[in-house]
Design an enzyme around this catalytic site. Structure first.
Site, short mmCIF file in Angstrom:
data_model
loop_
_atom_site.label_atom_id
_atom_site.label_comp_id
_atom_site.label_asym_id
_atom_site.label_seq_id
_atom_site.Cartn_x
_atom_site.Cartn_y
_atom_site.Cartn_z
CG HIS A 215 2.35 -2.56 -7.06
ND1 HIS A 215 3.04 -3.00 -8.16
CD2 HIS A 215 1.25 -3.35 -6.96
CE1 HIS A 215 2.40 -4.02 -8.70
NE2 HIS A 215 1.30 -4.25 -8.01
CE LYS A 388 -5.66 -8.87 -4.93
NZ LYS A 388 -4.89 -7.71 -4.47
#
Length: 500
Positions: A215, A388
């Protein structure tokens, strides 16, 4: 003779580096020659960023931090959230919100939870996906304050097509949605340090030849897309960036006030939300003072001898939630001056055919040291609610949380603010399988700890309290009957009917 040898060695290393860069450049040019038109130009831009990263990768010697130079951040560089909140809301909430853009990192697939396609399209609560909840949150803000906060999704080549198809359903919502794509970088053969791709296609043998480079790529790809300039032209000043799977990352008006109320000369260009570490977060990146600057220290940068020290909850008390507030003008300035400085993360992987490759990546928070007047804010744990795994999914689907306008809040009926520790075994890893094992999600308001292992199913209206451990031995099965109440219980063996 020793000096001559040292110079000779340095020259030799430099020669090898130049040769590797030259070979990489030739290979990238060959790849570009396999296509024409707009795709070629997009790839050329991507390859410029990649070449820059590769050049830096070849220059790096030894660890990126000297442990001895690490200092604790000064007191005022990480502010407690309560102090920020005590200042109240912005003087003009609507005016402040109209300076804001919400950016969600949407490059990930749901593969770790056994799902195909973008992770943001997994249902997490009442048939709502991560993306649905995000749109609801921003729409609620826009309606409440009569504003026009846009949503920007940073997709990857893995998620772009599926995400764009689904965006049609939000046409009539009060949210403008923009997308841009992360770069597409070539995976590198670990031995030869050359690309494994043979052409620019994503099919056949080349399907595994590409990757989105972490990212940290947001700065370059946002700038290159033209969207950054477009938003600045509209009067936008800040972006709030977070992972789309962090359900706690909602727009916080107190933090927004902190940004917009600073005098011009002291404008804070970067805020990182951090929160207190628990035993579950020992690997999370932390903020340090280094060479007079606030800096993010990730576990990958820590010398082996100091890893235990890094994981210590007493020495490094906080970790990065990856909820970040960043100045658009500063991103533009740093991109144009090539001053965006992020450590390279070398991510080794093995492809399906057994080939060892490396991926060069960067992390968005690592750029904190490039920005002026950067600040950490120590936020409540409720702002960090990532999903997650299916263990996380069980928590957010349960009665621990209530859902209001896309935001999850902890139930007032829970007596303590921490979430229970949940560990579901490998029979629950895939979402589809996980869903078939619960007729309904258990009551978990008074749960502290849950461990489930093996072939276990739950009937309707089960209640779990205290510490509950359920272990079905290999080949056995445990069915928890409807209406059961388990409090501080260990259940093991083979159980189809239980006394209750």
């Amino acid at each position: 003779a020793r000096i001559f040898h040292a110079i000779g060695m340095a020259q030799f290393e430099e020669m090898m580096r130049q040769q590797l860069e030259s070979s990489m450049h030739s290979e990238l040019e060959k790849l570009l020659d396999t296509t024409t038109g707009p795709e070629k130009e997009v790839s050329r831009k991507d390859f410029e960023g990649f070449s820059n990263l590769f050049h830096r990768f070849l220059q790096v010697k030894g660890p990126s931090v000297e442990w001895i130079k690490i200092r604790r951040p000064p007191e005022d560089s990480i502010q407690p959230y309560d102090k920020i909140a005590a200042r109240g809301l912005p003087n003009n909430v609507a005016e402040s919100l109209n300076k804001l853009v919400v950016v969600k990192l949407n490059g990930g697939l749901g593969t770790s939870m056994g799902c195909k396609g973008p992770k943001s399209l997994i249902s997490v609560r009442n048939e709502n996906t991560f993306l649905d909840l995000t749109v609801q949150q921003i729409e609620h803000l826009n309606k409440t304050y009569n504003t026009d906060v846009p949503l920007v999704l940073m997709n990857s080549f893995n998620t772009d097509e599926d995400t764009k198809k689904i965006l049609q359903k939000y046409k009539h919502h009060r949210v403008k949605i923009h997308t841009f794509n992360q770069s597409r970088y070539p995976r590198i053969n670990k031995e030869s340090l050359l690309p494994v791709a043979t052409d620019l296609s994503m099919k056949g043998p080349n399907a595994e030849a590409w990757y989105p480079p972490g990212h940290g790529d947001i700065y370059a790809s946002f700038y290159n897309s033209g969207l950054l300039d477009q938003l600045i032209a509209q009067g936008r000043e800040y972006i709030f960036v977070s992972n789309i799977d962090n359900l706690g990352a909602t727009v916080d008006l107190h933090i927004l006030r902190q940004l917009v109320s600073q005098p011009n000369g002291k404008r804070c260009e970067f805020i990182m939300e951090v929160t207190d570490k628990t035993r579950a977060d020992v690997k999370g990146g932390t903020l340090i003072q280094y060479d007079g600057k606030l800096r993010l220290l990730e576990i990958a940068q820590v010398p082996k001898a100091h890893v235990d020290e890094f994981k210590s909850v007493s020495k490094f008390k906080i970790f990065n939630t990856n909820n970040l507030w960043i100045s658009l003008a500063a991103i533009k300035r740093l991109q144009e001056q090539s001053m965006m400085d992020m450590e390279i993360i070398v991510n080794p992987k093995t492809l399906d055919g057994g080939l060892n490759i490396i991926q060069l990546e960067t992390a968005v928070g690592a750029a904190i040291k490039s920005f002026d007047n950067a600040l950490g804010i120590n936020v409540p744990r409720s702002r960090f609610l990532p999903v997650k795994t299916t263990s996380d999914l069980l928590l957010v689907m349960s009665n621990l949380y209530s859902l209001d306008a896309g935001s999850l809040t902890m139930s007032p009926k829970r007596e303590f603010p921490t979430t229970p520790h949940v560990k579901l075994g490998c029979s629950f890893t895939k979402v589809q399988e996980y869903l078939t094992r619960f007729e309904s999600i258990p009551d978990m308001l008074e749960l502290d700890h849950l461990t489930v292992s093996g072939d276990v199913t739950f009937g309707k209206n089960v209640s779990l309290k205290g510490t509950v451990i359920i272990i079905a031995n290999h080949g056995d099965r445990i069915d928890i009957p409807a209406g059961s109440m388990l409090e501080n219980k260990i259940v093991s063996g083979n159980l189809r009917i239980m006394d209750h």
